[in-house]
Design an enzyme around this catalytic site. Structure first.
Site, PDB file in Angstrom:
ATOM      1  N   THR A   1      -1.969   8.870  13.859  1.00 28.40           N
ATOM      2  CA  THR A   1      -0.674   9.115  14.510  1.00 28.40           C
ATOM      3  C   THR A   1      -0.664   8.628  15.954  1.00 28.40           C
ATOM      4  O   THR A   1      -1.698   8.562  16.613  1.00 28.40           O
ATOM      5  CB  THR A   1      -0.333  10.619  14.503  1.00 28.40           C
ATOM      6  OG1 THR A   1      -1.372  11.341  15.166  1.00 28.40           O
ATOM      7  CG2 THR A   1      -0.161  11.129  13.086  1.00 28.40           C
TER       8      THR A   1
ATOM      9  N   ASN B   1       0.485   9.778  19.423  1.00 25.73           N
ATOM     10  CA  ASN B   1       0.742  11.083  20.022  1.00 25.73           C
ATOM     11  C   ASN B   1       1.466  10.948  21.351  1.00 25.73           C
ATOM     12  O   ASN B   1       1.078  10.139  22.195  1.00 25.73           O
ATOM     13  CB  ASN B   1      -0.569  11.833  20.242  1.00 25.73           C
ATOM     14  CG  ASN B   1      -1.315  12.070  18.945  1.00 25.73           C
ATOM     15  OD1 ASN B   1      -0.704  12.136  17.878  1.00 25.73           O
ATOM     16  ND2 ASN B   1      -2.627  12.176  19.015  1.00 25.73           N
TER      17      ASN B   1
ATOM     18  N   GLU C   1       3.770  13.800  17.122  1.00 29.53           N
ATOM     19  CA  GLU C   1       2.794  12.940  16.456  1.00 29.53           C
ATOM     20  C   GLU C   1       3.527  12.115  15.405  1.00 29.53           C
ATOM     21  O   GLU C   1       4.138  12.687  14.495  1.00 29.53           O
ATOM     22  CB  GLU C   1       1.712  13.765  15.779  1.00 29.53           C
ATOM     23  CG  GLU C   1       0.970  14.719  16.704  1.00 29.53           C
ATOM     24  CD  GLU C   1       0.039  15.631  15.922  1.00 29.53           C
ATOM     25  OE1 GLU C   1      -1.174  15.362  15.884  1.00 29.53           O
ATOM     26  OE2 GLU C   1       0.547  16.607  15.341  1.00 29.53           O
TER      27      GLU C   1
END
Length: 334
Positions: free
Chosen positions: A215, A217, A265
């Site tokens: 992900t 972030n 995320e």
């Protein structure tokens, strides 16, 4: 790809260039640049084009409510940089982000008109909302501005409240309320484009990569009022490339507990690469579900697969809401 119009930003009105003076100036806070604001702004750009002069926006930073009620943080829909980018898409040449503090708020309506509008900006035409007030104690009202324009030689256009299809007034507070309830579709209908945030991609714990879902972030401002949950999103990189994705906004209760800081995320579909340090944008298309706390990582991963499938389906069916949404959410000219 969209042809991005670069708007000039001025934090110091003393640096406002001579070549932009004598233009049409739209005045307002314009947080969200929603459909009601766009009605005001469209009047300004049309008037500027007809007169062959510059089109500019006079707004204020920080949000005035932050100054008067510092203990009540404002959920900003469009921080200054994003607001300026939207104004560029709408065809403005410049935006003056005039510093707002208690000293400025104590300036008289007379001085605001004389020193700023007529003096520093040399306005040809002012466009603003029907309820615009200015000056110490809000002494400057629409009637005062119109009469001041007659004295100083500039035109004034006051734009009535903009109402949606249900005849309800479109407002920033109404959009904030929708987002705090996770109603991103309703918010998009009021904004005229999908709600978006922008922030730098940060290093995290890299747990998503371990689980097969790496992900990007982002830490958002603490006053961000979006309801935590899982969302289908469009992700825009700093180079303008777009990707579909699924995003989790919240405190990650399964891995961090309930007291962790809010984090956004985003798992980008069909992407591999390094995004660290890039300032990217996330456009929220639909809310899939709320946050859940799982007993272990195995059911979390199973749910993440379901979320991915649902997000792909939702994103595969969307079309631009407007030319502005085409630029912001799809990166194309409508």
């Amino acid at each position: 790809m969209v042809k991005q119009l670069v708007v000039q930003r001025f934090h110091d009105i003393f640096r406002f260039p001579e070549e932009l003076k004598g233009g049409v100036v739209a005045i307002g806070n314009f947080d969200g640049v929603h459909r009601g604001h766009q009605a005001v702004l469209a009047q300004a750009t049309r008037a500027a084009e007809a007169a062959g002069v510059s089109a500019c926006v006079l707004t204020f930073e920080p949000h005035p409510r932050t100054v008067f009620r510092p203990d009540e943080p404002v959920f900003r829909l469009t921080p200054a940089a994003m607001k300026a980018a939207i104004l560029g898409h709408l065809g403005f040449d410049a935006v003056v982000e005039h510093p707002f503090d208690k000293v400025f708020s104590s300036q008289s309506a007379h001085d605001f008109v004389t020193d700023i509008l007529s003096g520093k900006l040399g306005v040809h035409h002012v466009v603003t909302g029907y309820d615009f007030h200015f000056g110490k104690g809000r002494e400057g009202n629409p009637e005062y501005l119109t009469q001041a324009g007659e004295r100083h030689g500039f035109d004034v256009t006051l734009v009535d409240a903009f109402r949606d299809e249900n005849t309800d007034v479109v407002s920033s507070s109404r959009i904030r309320r929708a987002l705090t309830q996770g109603e991103v579709g309703e918010a998009a209908g009021l904004l005229g484009y999908r709600y978006a945030v922008s922030a730098e991609v940060l290093h995290g714990k890299k747990l998503g990569r371990t689980l097969g879902y790496p992900t990007a972030n982002m830490a958002l401002p603490s006053e961000t009022g979006l309801l935590p949950g899982i969302y289908a999103v469009r992700f825009r990189r700093a180079d303008g490339k777009f990707y579909d994705g699924v995003a989790s906004f919240g405190r990650r209760p399964t891995v961090d507990g309930d007291d962790a800081a809010l984090l956004l995320e985003t798992y980008l579909f069909d992407f591999s690469g390094d995004l660290y340090g890039e300032t990217c944008s996330v456009c929220f298309v639909s809310r899939l579900r709320g946050e859940e706390k799982f007993d272990s990582l195995e059911p979390l991963v199973a749910q993440m697969k379901i979320d991915e499938d649902e997000a792909r389906a939702a994103l595969g069916a969307i079309t631009p809401l407007s030319s502005l949404d085409a630029a912001m959410t799809f990166g194309v000219d409508a």
